[in-house]
Every structure is written in C-alpha cells, then in structure tokens.
Scaffold this active site. Sequence first.
Site, PDB file in Angstrom:
ATOM      1  N   CYS A 168      50.505  48.608  23.066  1.00 16.96           N
ATOM      2  CA  CYS A 168      51.479  47.947  23.945  1.00 16.96           C
ATOM      3  C   CYS A 168      50.898  47.936  25.357  1.00 16.96           C
ATOM      4  O   CYS A 168      49.681  48.055  25.526  1.00 16.96           O
ATOM      5  CB  CYS A 168      52.844  48.628  23.870  1.00 16.96           C
ATOM      6  SG  CYS A 168      52.864  50.355  24.404  1.00 16.96           S
ATOM      7  N   ASP A 192      59.769  44.610  25.594  1.00 22.65           N
ATOM      8  CA  ASP A 192      59.440  45.754  26.450  1.00 22.65           C
ATOM      9  C   ASP A 192      60.742  46.388  26.970  1.00 22.65           C
ATOM     10  O   ASP A 192      61.508  45.729  27.667  1.00 22.65           O
ATOM     11  CB  ASP A 192      58.584  45.233  27.617  1.00 22.65           C
ATOM     12  CG  ASP A 192      58.078  46.349  28.504  1.00 22.65           C
ATOM     13  OD1 ASP A 192      58.577  47.482  28.394  1.00 22.65           O
ATOM     14  OD2 ASP A 192      57.175  46.077  29.316  1.00 22.65           O
ATOM     15  N   CYS A 200      56.062  53.703  25.618  1.00 25.27           N
ATOM     16  CA  CYS A 200      57.331  53.339  24.965  1.00 25.27           C
ATOM     17  C   CYS A 200      57.104  52.810  23.553  1.00 25.27           C
ATOM     18  O   CYS A 200      57.319  53.513  22.569  1.00 25.27           O
ATOM     19  CB  CYS A 200      58.108  52.315  25.797  1.00 25.27           C
ATOM     20  SG  CYS A 200      58.612  52.943  27.421  1.00 25.27           S
ATOM     21  N   ARG A 201      56.662  51.564  23.437  1.00 24.90           N
ATOM     22  CA  ARG A 201      56.640  50.929  22.116  1.00 24.90           C
ATOM     23  C   ARG A 201      55.553  51.457  21.186  1.00 24.90           C
ATOM     24  O   ARG A 201      55.847  51.785  20.028  1.00 24.90           O
ATOM     25  CB  ARG A 201      56.501  49.406  22.286  1.00 24.90           C
ATOM     26  CG  ARG A 201      57.718  48.777  22.932  1.00 24.90           C
ATOM     27  CD  ARG A 201      57.430  47.372  23.403  1.00 24.90           C
ATOM     28  NE  ARG A 201      56.476  47.372  24.514  1.00 24.90           N
ATOM     29  CZ  ARG A 201      55.946  46.312  25.068  1.00 24.90           C
ATOM     30  NH1 ARG A 201      56.286  45.118  24.594  1.00 24.90           N
ATOM     31  NH2 ARG A 201      55.117  46.397  26.074  1.00 24.90           N
ATOM     32  N   SER A 202      54.291  51.488  21.658  1.00 26.30           N
ATOM     33  CA  SER A 202      53.230  51.866  20.693  1.00 26.30           C
ATOM     34  C   SER A 202      53.289  53.336  20.269  1.00 26.30           C
ATOM     35  O   SER A 202      53.029  53.628  19.093  1.00 26.30           O
ATOM     36  CB  SER A 202      51.836  51.457  21.192  1.00 26.30           C
ATOM     37  OG  SER A 202      51.488  52.093  22.389  1.00 26.30           O
ATOM     38  N   ASN A 211      51.605  52.281  26.778  1.00 27.80           N
ATOM     39  CA  ASN A 211      51.417  53.363  25.779  1.00 27.80           C
ATOM     40  C   ASN A 211      52.360  54.546  26.029  1.00 27.80           C
ATOM     41  O   ASN A 211      52.023  55.702  25.754  1.00 27.80           O
ATOM     42  CB  ASN A 211      49.946  53.832  25.727  1.00 27.80           C
ATOM     43  CG  ASN A 211      49.614  54.706  24.511  1.00 27.80           C
ATOM     44  OD1 ASN A 211      48.762  55.589  24.599  1.00 27.80           O
ATOM     45  ND2 ASN A 211      50.259  54.492  23.401  1.00 27.80           N
TER      46      ASN A 211
HETATM   47  P1  4NP Z   1      55.322  50.089  26.850  1.00 28.29           P
HETATM   48  O1  4NP Z   1      56.357  49.971  28.067  1.00 28.29           O
HETATM   49  O2  4NP Z   1      54.304  48.994  27.061  1.00 28.29           O
HETATM   50  O3  4NP Z   1      56.162  49.847  25.651  1.00 28.29           O
HETATM   51  O4  4NP Z   1      54.732  51.481  26.926  1.00 28.29           O
HETATM   52  C1  4NP Z   1      55.958  49.973  29.401  1.00 28.29           C
HETATM   53  C2  4NP Z   1      55.677  51.175  30.032  1.00 28.29           C
HETATM   54  C3  4NP Z   1      55.304  51.183  31.362  1.00 28.29           C
HETATM   55  C4  4NP Z   1      55.207  50.003  32.052  1.00 28.29           C
HETATM   56  C5  4NP Z   1      55.482  48.799  31.424  1.00 28.29           C
HETATM   57  C6  4NP Z   1      55.847  48.791  30.095  1.00 28.29           C
HETATM   58  N1  4NP Z   1      54.858  50.022  33.414  1.00 28.29           N
HETATM   59  O5  4NP Z   1      54.858  48.940  34.046  1.00 28.29           O
HETATM   60  O6  4NP Z   1      54.527  51.091  33.965  1.00 28.29           O
END
Ligand code: 4NP
Length: 154
Positions: free
Chosen positions: A7, A123, A12-14, A10
């Site tokens: 994702c 997201d 939340c989703r992955s 790294n």
């Molecule tokens: P992820 O979510 O891609 O599912 O881990 C996010 C985590 C952090 C950020 C964006 C999306 N960020 O902008 O810091």
Amino acid sequence: MRILFVCLGNICRSPTAEGVVRDKLQRAGLAHRISLDSAGTGDWHVGKAPDMRTRLAAQRRGYDLSTLRGRQVEVADFERFDLILAMDLSNLQQLQALRPGTAKAELDLFLRRYGQGLDEVPDPYYGGEDGFEQVLDLLESAADALIDELRGRV
Ligand code: 4NP
C-alpha cells in the site's frame, strides 16, 4: 510461494492484509508453504508499527499486528516474491514504474484478483472508524478467495 502486499504507508492496509492472510493460512494448515510480507511505496513510516486505529480494529477481530514494522518496497522485491498484490491503482502504478524488465514477480491489484466488486481497498488514513472496518471486510473476503486458490496450487 512468496506473496508481498503493498500500500502507500505500510501502516494500514498492507499490514492488515498480511496479518489477515497469515491468520487464515495458519487455520487452513498452509502457513508452512507460503511466506508473506508487506511494504509501502512511501518511506514515511519505515520502522514503525501499524497505525493504532488499524491495530485496534484488527485486534477486535482477533488479528495481532503489533509485531509488524513498516518498510519501503525495493527493486529486489520483484525477485524475492512470486506475487505482489497492490491495494489501490496508485500503488499499482508506482510498482509498475519500479518494476525491472526482468522481474519474476507477478503484479496485480489484490481485489481485482480476489475481491467481489470493488477493485481497490480505499485508503482509511484520513477518514473515520468506518474506513478501518471496511478495510477489514474487504481484506477478509479477498483473503478467503486467495486461500481457496492456493489450496489447489501448493
Ligand atoms: P496505508 O495508509 O497506505 O494503508 O498504510 C496510509 C498511511 C499513511 C499515509 C497515507 C496512507 N500517510 O500519508 O502518511
């Protein structure tokens, strides 16, 4: 077989995908045949544990993500893994740009292959609690479909 979930951050989703699939593989008795990891296209959260909201939502469904740590995707991942599954189209495009011509790994959207309807895992980072529950719903369902396919392959 080696599978990498990717994702943006790294956190939340992955990592949720990694934790959910690992738990289901263990229950299916397939954990020894498949290795899993997750990574982000971005580097902001390298070395960090998953987001607190992600950890708590996962914990409520029995998944422990507390030992996972963020890392950034690297070119070598295209040789280390057989299958790289992106959470959204932007992640997929970043991976396509990074992918060497000789890459061994297959690359796709997790939900395009294994989901039922939506192609992308939205997201949840800037949204409310519901987003984290939706991520789990989508990933649990896709994990079941992935494991059904692996049962016939490994
Ligand atoms: P992820 O979510 O891609 O599912 O881990 C996010 C985590 C952090 C950020 C964006 C999306 N960020 O902008 O810091």
